[in-house]
Design an enzyme around this catalytic site. Structure first.
Site, PDB file in Angstrom:
ATOM      1  N   TYR A 212      -2.610  12.058   6.080  1.00 55.53           N
ATOM      2  CA  TYR A 212      -3.848  11.369   6.441  1.00 55.53           C
ATOM      3  C   TYR A 212      -4.128  10.220   5.483  1.00 55.53           C
ATOM      4  O   TYR A 212      -4.425   9.097   5.909  1.00 55.53           O
ATOM      5  CB  TYR A 212      -5.011  12.366   6.433  1.00 55.53           C
ATOM      6  CG  TYR A 212      -6.311  11.775   6.897  1.00 55.53           C
ATOM      7  CD1 TYR A 212      -6.550  11.558   8.251  1.00 55.53           C
ATOM      8  CD2 TYR A 212      -7.313  11.438   5.997  1.00 55.53           C
ATOM      9  CE1 TYR A 212      -7.740  11.009   8.687  1.00 55.53           C
ATOM     10  CE2 TYR A 212      -8.509  10.889   6.419  1.00 55.53           C
ATOM     11  CZ  TYR A 212      -8.723  10.684   7.771  1.00 55.53           C
ATOM     12  OH  TYR A 212      -9.904  10.129   8.191  1.00 55.53           O
TER      13      TYR A 212
ATOM     14  N   THR B  27     -18.624  14.349  11.885  1.00 55.36           N
ATOM     15  CA  THR B  27     -18.024  14.068  13.189  1.00 55.36           C
ATOM     16  C   THR B  27     -17.153  15.253  13.593  1.00 55.36           C
ATOM     17  O   THR B  27     -16.840  16.125  12.768  1.00 55.36           O
ATOM     18  CB  THR B  27     -17.138  12.799  13.154  1.00 55.36           C
ATOM     19  OG1 THR B  27     -15.944  13.084  12.418  1.00 55.36           O
ATOM     20  CG2 THR B  27     -17.878  11.621  12.544  1.00 55.36           C
TER      21      THR B  27
END
Length: 251
Positions: free
Chosen positions: A146, A181
């Protein structure tokens, strides 16, 4: 901050999280023409001309279709938000190549393909924001794929800024820290925290308290507001910037 109703904007990852919040913010600021790309359909926007493009941002065929459809519907783009992404975690020694490629494919290949399409469709001046991550700057165990993908996406934004500057195309990247989120959902360590602490909200607050001097994570709406600023004429001389929005996590 306001935009013309004739403004056409492309947003990837528009069905949830930062992408959805950005579409809603730009709509509230006057934008009425949207090309929304996601593997799921984005929520409707009242009184807007919305072109829904369902597909994988890392698939070149998605962008062949998207460029044709956007050109046919709007003629051009004015703004773009390169936002679609996936999460991933695991130490380098244990990380499978398949998992590495899964994350890099969406977060970097997808960013490249989106940016390439946007730079072709924005034929003159305009603005693009790439949603990177503070993980692209600050190293932490377990975020190799990531973090590497987001570091590369941020640098891609800087290269694009230099390439687009001669025609008035501005490109910036925003590097959020923790944001509330759906990207957290499905991550094993987060699910463990939710179970141990009793709620999603408690798990997010515990992480924010431990990691950020401000003691809080951002909301998707807050990041959307910052993206809207970078897209607006209020940021007319800002290009090639990496805007950290992390509550002080990187200090």
């Amino acid at each position: 901050m306001s935009f013309s109703s004739a403004t056409a904007v492309l947003i990837t990852g528009a069905a949830s999280g930062i992408g959805k919040a950005t579409a809603e913010r730009l709509h509230a600021e006057g934008v009425r023409r949207f090309a929304l790309v996601d593997i799921d359909n984005a929520p409707p926007l009242a009184d807007a001309d919305v072109l829904q493009i369902t597909g994988n941002v890392a698939d070149p065929s998605t962008w062949e279709e998207a460029e044709r459809a956007i050109t046919h519907r709007f003629g051009r783009l004015d703004l773009a938000v390169v936002n679609a992404g996936v999460s991933g975690a695991g130490p380098i020694a244990d990380l499978s190549f398949d998992e590495w490629r899964r994350v890099l494919s969406v977060n970097l290949d997808g960013a490249f393909l989106t940016l390439r399409a946007a730079m072709r469709l924005i034929t003159g001046a305009g603005a693009i924001v790439v949603v990177s991550s503070i993980s692209g700057i600050k190293a932490e165990p377990g975020v190799a794929a990531y973090g590497a993908s987001k570091a590369a996406a941020a640098h891609l934004a800087k290269v694009a800024a230099k390439e687009g500057a001669s025609r008035g195309l501005r490109v910036n990247a925003i590097l959020p820290g923790g944001v509330d989120t759906p990207i957290w959902n499905g991550m094993a360590f987060f699910e463990d925290m939710v179970r141990d602490l009793g709620s999603r909200e408690a798990a997010l607050q515990a992480m924010a308290t431990a990691a950020t001097p401000l003691g809080r994570f951002a909301t998707a709406d807050e990041i959307a507001g910052q993206i809207a600023f970078l897209l607006s004429d209020a940021a007319a001389t800002i290009t090639g910037a990496l805007i950290q929005s992390d509550g002080g996590y990187s200090l």
